[in-house]
Write a protein that holds these residues in place. Structure first.
Motif, PDB file in Angstrom:
ATOM      1  N   TYR A  44       0.807  -1.250   0.049  1.00 42.66           N
ATOM      2  CA  TYR A  44       0.022  -0.011   0.095  1.00 42.66           C
ATOM      3  C   TYR A  44       0.834   1.354  -0.040  1.00 42.66           C
ATOM      4  O   TYR A  44       1.977   1.162   0.170  1.00 42.66           O
ATOM      5  CB  TYR A  44      -0.758  -0.020   1.337  1.00 42.66           C
ATOM      6  N   THR A  45       0.276   2.275  -0.374  1.00 43.45           N
ATOM      7  CA  THR A  45       1.006   3.765  -0.332  1.00 43.45           C
ATOM      8  C   THR A  45       0.440   4.572   1.058  1.00 43.45           C
ATOM      9  O   THR A  45      -0.869   4.318   1.383  1.00 43.45           O
ATOM     10  CB  THR A  45       0.716   4.442  -1.377  1.00 43.45           C
ATOM     11  N   ALA A  46       1.382   5.046   1.565  1.00 42.63           N
ATOM     12  CA  ALA A  46       0.918   6.006   2.941  1.00 42.63           C
ATOM     13  C   ALA A  46       0.036   7.035   2.669  1.00 42.63           C
ATOM     14  O   ALA A  46       0.169   7.594   1.541  1.00 42.63           O
ATOM     15  CB  ALA A  46       2.307   6.429   3.452  1.00 42.63           C
ATOM     16  N   PRO A  47      -0.816   7.353   3.250  1.00 36.39           N
ATOM     17  CA  PRO A  47      -1.829   8.300   3.218  1.00 36.39           C
ATOM     18  C   PRO A  47      -1.193   9.478   3.229  1.00 36.39           C
ATOM     19  O   PRO A  47      -0.135   9.717   3.937  1.00 36.39           O
ATOM     20  CB  PRO A  47      -3.161   7.741   4.223  1.00 36.39           C
ATOM     21  N   VAL A  48      -1.603  10.671   2.558  1.00 34.40           N
ATOM     22  CA  VAL A  48      -1.434  11.974   2.894  1.00 34.40           C
ATOM     23  C   VAL A  48      -2.429  12.481   4.182  1.00 34.40           C
ATOM     24  O   VAL A  48      -3.807  12.559   3.774  1.00 34.40           O
ATOM     25  CB  VAL A  48      -1.572  12.785   1.638  1.00 34.40           C
ATOM     26  N   VAL A  49      -1.909  12.733   5.215  1.00 37.03           N
ATOM     27  CA  VAL A  49      -2.590  13.266   6.345  1.00 37.03           C
ATOM     28  C   VAL A  49      -2.552  14.922   6.413  1.00 37.03           C
ATOM     29  O   VAL A  49      -1.438  15.701   6.574  1.00 37.03           O
ATOM     30  CB  VAL A  49      -2.052  12.544   7.574  1.00 37.03           C
ATOM     31  N   LYS A  50      -3.784  15.453   6.580  1.00 34.00           N
ATOM     32  CA  LYS A  50      -4.074  16.804   6.509  1.00 34.00           C
ATOM     33  C   LYS A  50      -4.601  17.303   7.756  1.00 34.00           C
ATOM     34  O   LYS A  50      -5.709  16.819   7.930  1.00 34.00           O
ATOM     35  CB  LYS A  50      -4.322  17.348   5.329  1.00 34.00           C
ATOM     36  N   GLN A  51      -4.269  18.158   8.643  1.00 37.00           N
ATOM     37  CA  GLN A  51      -5.018  19.074   9.687  1.00 37.00           C
ATOM     38  C   GLN A  51      -5.702  20.051   9.297  1.00 37.00           C
ATOM     39  O   GLN A  51      -5.018  20.950   8.739  1.00 37.00           O
ATOM     40  CB  GLN A  51      -4.296  18.948  10.847  1.00 37.00           C
ATOM     41  N   TYR A  52      -6.854  20.382   9.498  1.00 37.39           N
ATOM     42  CA  TYR A  52      -7.541  21.705   9.205  1.00 37.39           C
ATOM     43  C   TYR A  52      -8.291  22.424  10.446  1.00 37.39           C
ATOM     44  O   TYR A  52      -8.763  21.643  11.400  1.00 37.39           O
ATOM     45  CB  TYR A  52      -8.755  21.471   8.210  1.00 37.39           C
ATOM     46  N   ALA A  53      -7.919  23.780  10.680  1.00 39.45           N
ATOM     47  CA  ALA A  53      -8.387  24.342  11.943  1.00 39.45           C
ATOM     48  C   ALA A  53      -9.624  24.951  11.447  1.00 39.45           C
ATOM     49  O   ALA A  53      -9.638  25.543  10.291  1.00 39.45           O
ATOM     50  CB  ALA A  53      -7.289  25.193  12.502  1.00 39.45           C
ATOM     51  N   GLY A  54     -10.491  25.014  12.122  1.00 39.35           N
ATOM     52  CA  GLY A  54     -11.785  25.922  11.551  1.00 39.35           C
ATOM     53  C   GLY A  54     -12.583  25.991  12.969  1.00 39.35           C
ATOM     54  O   GLY A  54     -12.350  26.136  14.267  1.00 39.35           O
ATOM     55  N   ILE A  55     -14.063  26.213  12.505  1.00 41.02           N
ATOM     56  CA  ILE A  55     -14.893  26.650  13.471  1.00 41.02           C
ATOM     57  C   ILE A  55     -16.275  25.501  13.565  1.00 41.02           C
ATOM     58  O   ILE A  55     -16.585  24.883  12.510  1.00 41.02           O
ATOM     59  CB  ILE A  55     -15.840  27.843  13.064  1.00 41.02           C
TER      60      ILE A  55
END
Length: 693
Positions: A364-375
Motif C-alpha cells: 500500500y501507499t502511505a496516506p497523505v494526512v492533513k489537519q484543518y483548523a476551523g469553527i
C-alpha cells in the motif's frame, strides 16, 4: 457392478507368502524409478478346483506397486512393464484358437493387493465361465496425510475403452466377502472368502456381503476416454466427504492406475494401454480468494505480489480463503512499511509448483494526512448547542479517491462524547481544485462509551482550492437503538470560519410545474435562513422551514453551495434532503429586490422527475396569483401580455428576481406585452403577482 477377469481354471499358480506394504506417503516410488526385479503375489479366491491362495505374478513391476499380470494356460500375461522412465499398463489377450478360447486380461497397477476369481474347471469350459470372473484390489498403504490432489503425467491408446485413475483415503477397516465359486446353471455366486478393504466396498460401490465398515474420507475416479499420443499433465482433485476437517484421522491410501474399464466387464478391449510417469500427491498452499478491507484482490495464478490502492486494512479486515481446506493462512500487517502479508502453509507436502508454502504480499501507499483548523457549529431541534467553537479535524487522503474523516473530542451539551470517525468517504476534485466529500456514512456509531448510538452521515462537504471549508455532518441520534432506529438529528457544521446567519420571516407558495394559476398551497408562513461561510470567499446555504405541499413533505430544505451577488442567490444543489426521506435537485434563483427591499426567491425543486416551484416572498401584499384589485385597478395575466383596467398612472412590471421587465403610463386601461412567466405588477401603492401564458 462386478469387474470380471477372464482367467480360466487352468491358471497355473505359484503360491508364496504375502507381505503387506506399510509405507508412509509420500510414496518413495511415485515416479517409478525403482523396480523389484520380480513381481509380488496376488490372491486367488476360487475353490472350484483348488482351495485358493496366493500366486506369484510374472514379469517385473515398480517397487511398492502391484500389477494385474497372471499366468494363464501356461502363458505369461504381463500387463505391467517398464517404458523408459515410466510404467506402461496394458490389457493382455489370450488366443487359443484350437480350443476356441479368447480372453482379455485387464491391466492395472495398485498400491493394494490384486485378487482374482475365475469360475470353471478347465480349458474346455473357460469361455463359458469367463463372463463371471471377478477381482480387483484390496488393502493399500498406511498413510496419515490429507492431500488435495494427485498429479499425473499420462498417455493412452484406444479411444474405444475408458481407462481410470482411482485414488482413495480411509480409516478403520472394511471387511467383506468375495466370490469363491459360481453355479452357472443357477446363475449364483458363493461368497466364501473374507478380505479387508476391498476397493469397491471402501468406495461404496458394493454394499452387500459387507460385515464391517470403516470410514471413507476422500476419493476420486478419473476417467480417460480419448486417445492421447502425446504426454498429458493432469492435476486430479480428491473429493472429501462431508464433515471432514483438519482433525480427521487418515489411516490408509490406495491408488489404482487402470488401462482397462475398471468397473465394467463388457467394455474390456485388447491392447488398451495407459502409460504413467511423474506421479505425486499435491498439497495446495495457495489462495482462491483474498479480501482486504472493502477490496477484493483479483488473484492471478503464480502471482503473489500485488500493489493495492486505498487504505491498508487491519489484520482483522483481511479475509483469506485457502484453496485447500487443510491449509492455514497467517496474516501479518506491517504498519511501518504499509504492507500486508498472507502466508499459506500446507501439511508439509508440495504444491503443483513444488513449493510447500506461498507468501502473498499486498503493498500500500502511505496516506497523505492533513489537519484543518476551523469553527464548529452544532444545532439540535432549532437551537444552537455549540456556536462558533474552535475545532480541528484530520483528513487522511488515500490514492483511490477516498479518505478517512476524523473530528476528535466532539463536544455535546458540555461533554466530550468521543471522536466522530467516518471512514471510506469518497473524494472528487473539479477543475477549480474544489474537493467534494460524499457517501461518508456510519450506520451505528457508538459515542459516549456506547451510551449514544448515532447514524452519522457526511455527504456534500467541500474544501476549495483557497482552503474554504464547508463540512456538514448529520448525527442521527437513535435513543431507542437497537429496537427503535428513529433518529433525532444533530446538525454539525465544521467550516473554515465563523458562520454568519440572517433570518427573514415571510411566506411561501408552491406550484406544480409552471401552473402558477393553480398553486398547490399559497401564503404559508415560513422562515428563510441565509448562512454564509468563510472569509473573503464565501459560500452560502439557504434554507426554508417546514414546507409541505401536494402530499409531499419537503421539510426543512437546506440548499448549500450557493453564490451571492448583491443579495441575489444562484446555484444548484443536486442532493437536498427532504422531510420524506427522499433527495431532490434544487436550483435557487432570486433574492432581495433593490427597489422594494422585499425578498423574492424561487426554489425550482425536482423530486422523482417532477418539478415543483417553491417561491418565498416577504411581500405580504403578494397574497395571491389570481386576479385582484390594486388601488382600484384590475390586473390580470393574458396570452403574452398583462391587462390593466381602471387605473391612471405609472404601472411597473417586475420579474420575480426584481428586474424591471416593463413600464407604462396608463390612463384608464392598457395591455402590456411581455414574455410568458410570473411577474409582479405594481400600480400605485399596491402590487399583485400575475402569470402570463
Amino acid at each position: 457392478m462386478k469387474k470380471s477377469f477372464l482367467l480360466s481354471g487352468a491358471l497355473l499358480l505359484s503360491i508364496s507368502a504375502f507381505t503387506a506394504n506399510a509405507q508412509q506417503i509420500p510414496v518413495s516410488n511415485l515416479d517409478f524409478t525403482s523396480w523389484k526385479g520380480t513381481c509380488g503375489t496376488s490372491t486367488w479366491t476360487s475353490t472350484m478346483y483348488s482351495k485358493g491362495g496366493d500366486f506369484t505374478r510374472p514379469g517385473d513391476e515398480p517397487s511398492e506397486w502391484n500389477g494385474s499380470s497372471v499366468t494363464s494356460f501356461g502363458q505369461k500375461m504381463v500387463t505391467v512393464s517398464k517404458d523408459g522412465t515410466s510404467v506402461k499398463i496394458e490389457n493382455a489377450e489370450i488366443n487359443l484358437s484350437f480350443f476356441g478360447v479368447h480372453q482379455v486380461i485387464p491391466g492395472y497397477l495398485t498400491l493394494g493387493t490384486p485378487w482374482v476369481f475365475v469360475g470353471g474347471t478347465g480349458i474346455m469350459n473357460a469361455n463359458s465361465y469367463a463372463p463371471y470372473g471377478d477381482g480387483g484390489s484390496y488393502g493399500g498403504l498406511s498413510f496419515n496425510h490429507k492431500p488435495d490432489a494427485i498429479k499425473v503425467k499420462y498417455k493412452k491408446t484406444n479411444s474405444e475403452e475408458t481407462s481410470h485413475i482411482i485414488a482413495y483415503l480411509w480409516s478403520g477397516e472394511f471387511v467383506s466377502k468375495v466370490p469363491t465359486s459360481y453355479d452357472i446353471d443357477g446363475n449364483k455366486y458363493t461368497y466364501g472368502r473374507e478380505l479387508s478393504n476391498v476397493d469397491r466396498v471402501v468406495l461404496g460401490r458394493q454394499t452387500d456381503n459387507v460385515t464391517k465398515k470403516g470410514t471413507l474420507i476422500a476419493s476420486v475416479d478419473y476417467s480417460i476416454a480419448a486417445e492421447t499420443t502425446d504426454w498429458k499433465d493432469e492435476v486430479i482433485e480428491l473429493k472429501y466427504q462431508d464433515g471432514i476437517d483438519k482433525t480427521t484421522k487418515v489411516e490408509n491410501v490406495n491408488i489404482v492406475f487402470s488401462s482397462s474399464d475398471y468397473w465394467t466387464r463388457a467394455n474390456l478391449k485388447g491392447k488398451t494401454s495407459l502409460t504413467i510417469d511423474n506421479t505425486s500427491f499435491v498439497y495446495y498452499s495457495t489462495l482462491t480468494s483474498l479480501k482486504a478491507g472493502s477490496k477484493t484482490i483479483a488473484l492471478k495464478d503464480g502471482v503473489y505480489n500485488y500493489t493495492v490502492a486505498g487504505k491498508m486494512p487491519t489484520k482483522e479486515e483481511v479475509v483469506a480463503t485457502c484453496k485447500s481446506q487443510f491449509a492455514d493462512a497467517t496474516v501479518a500487517v506491517d504498519d511501518a512499511n504499509h504492507k500486508v502479508t498472507v502466508t499459506v502453509t500446507n501439511q508439509g507436502g508440495k504444491d503443483v509448483d513444488g513449493a510447500t508454502q506461498h507468501v502473498y504480499t499486498l503493498q500500500y501507499t502511505a496516506p497523505v494526512v492533513k489537519q484543518y483548523a476551523g469553527i464548529l457549529n452544532v444545532e439540535m431541534e432549532g437551537e444552537d448547542v455549540i456556536a462558533n467553537a474552535t475545532q480541528e479535524v484530520t483528513i487522511s487522503y488515500y490514492n483511490d479517491n477516498t479518505c478517512d474523516f476524523s473530528l476528535p473530542r466532539f463536544m455535546f451539551a458540555g461533554n466530550n462524547i468521543g471522536n466522530i470517525e467516518i471512514p471510506n468517504v469518497k473524494v472528487s476534485e473539479d477543475a477549480a481544485g474544489t474537493k467534494t466529500f460524499t457517501d461518508g456514512e456510519v450506520e451505528a456509531m457508538e459515542l459516549a462509551g456506547g451510551g449514544i448510538v448515532a447514524h452519522v452521515v457526511l455527504n456534500g462537504g467541500t474544501i476549495t482550492a483557497a482552503g474554504v471549508i464547508n463540512m456538514p455532518i448529520t448525527v442521527g441520534w437513535m435513543p431507542g437503538y437497537p429496537d427503535d432506529k428513529e433518529e433525532k438529528p444533530i446538525n454539525v457544521l465544521f467550516s473554515s470560519d465563523k458562520k454568519v446567519e440572517v433570518t427573514e420571516a415571510g411566506y411561501y407558495y408552491v406550484v406544480k410545474g409552471d401552473d402558477y394559476q393553480h398553486p398547490l398551497v399559497e401564503h404559508q408562513t415560513t422562515v428563510l435562513k441565509s448562512a454564509k461561510y468563510g472569509e473573503g470567499e464565501f459560500t452560502y446555504t439557504l434554507s426554508l422551514d417546514g414546507v409541505n405541499a401536494g402530499g409531499i413533505n419537503f421539510g426543512d430544505m437546506a440548499v448549500a453551495g450557493l453564490d451571492n451577488t448583491d443579495e441575489q442567490y444562484s446555484g444548484t444543489d443536486a442532493s437536498v434532503a427532504l422531510g420524506n426521506g427522499k433527495t431532490a435537485s434544487v436550483t435557487v434563483d432570486g433574492g432581495k429586490n433593490a427597489t422594494t427591499g422585499k425578498y423574492e426567491v424561487k426554489f425550482a425543486t425536482t423530486v422523482d422527475g417532477q418539478l415543483y416551484n417553491i417561491v418565498f416572498t416577504t411581500d405580504d401584499s403578494s397574497s395571491s396569483v389570481s386576479d385582484v384589485e390594486a388601488s382600484g385597478a384590475a390586473v390580470r395575466g393574458a396570452e403574452g401580455s398583462i391587462v390593466v383596467e381602471g387605473f391612471a398612472g405609472r404601472v411597473n412590471v417586475y420579474t420575480v428576481d426584481g428586474r424591471l421587465a416593463a413600464s407604462a403610463q396608463i390612463d384608464g386601461e392598457a395591455t402590456i406585452t411581455v414574455a410568458a412567466g410570473l411577474y409582479v405588477v405594481r400600480a400605485g401603492e399596491k402590487a399583485v403577482k400575475v402569470v402570463v401564458k
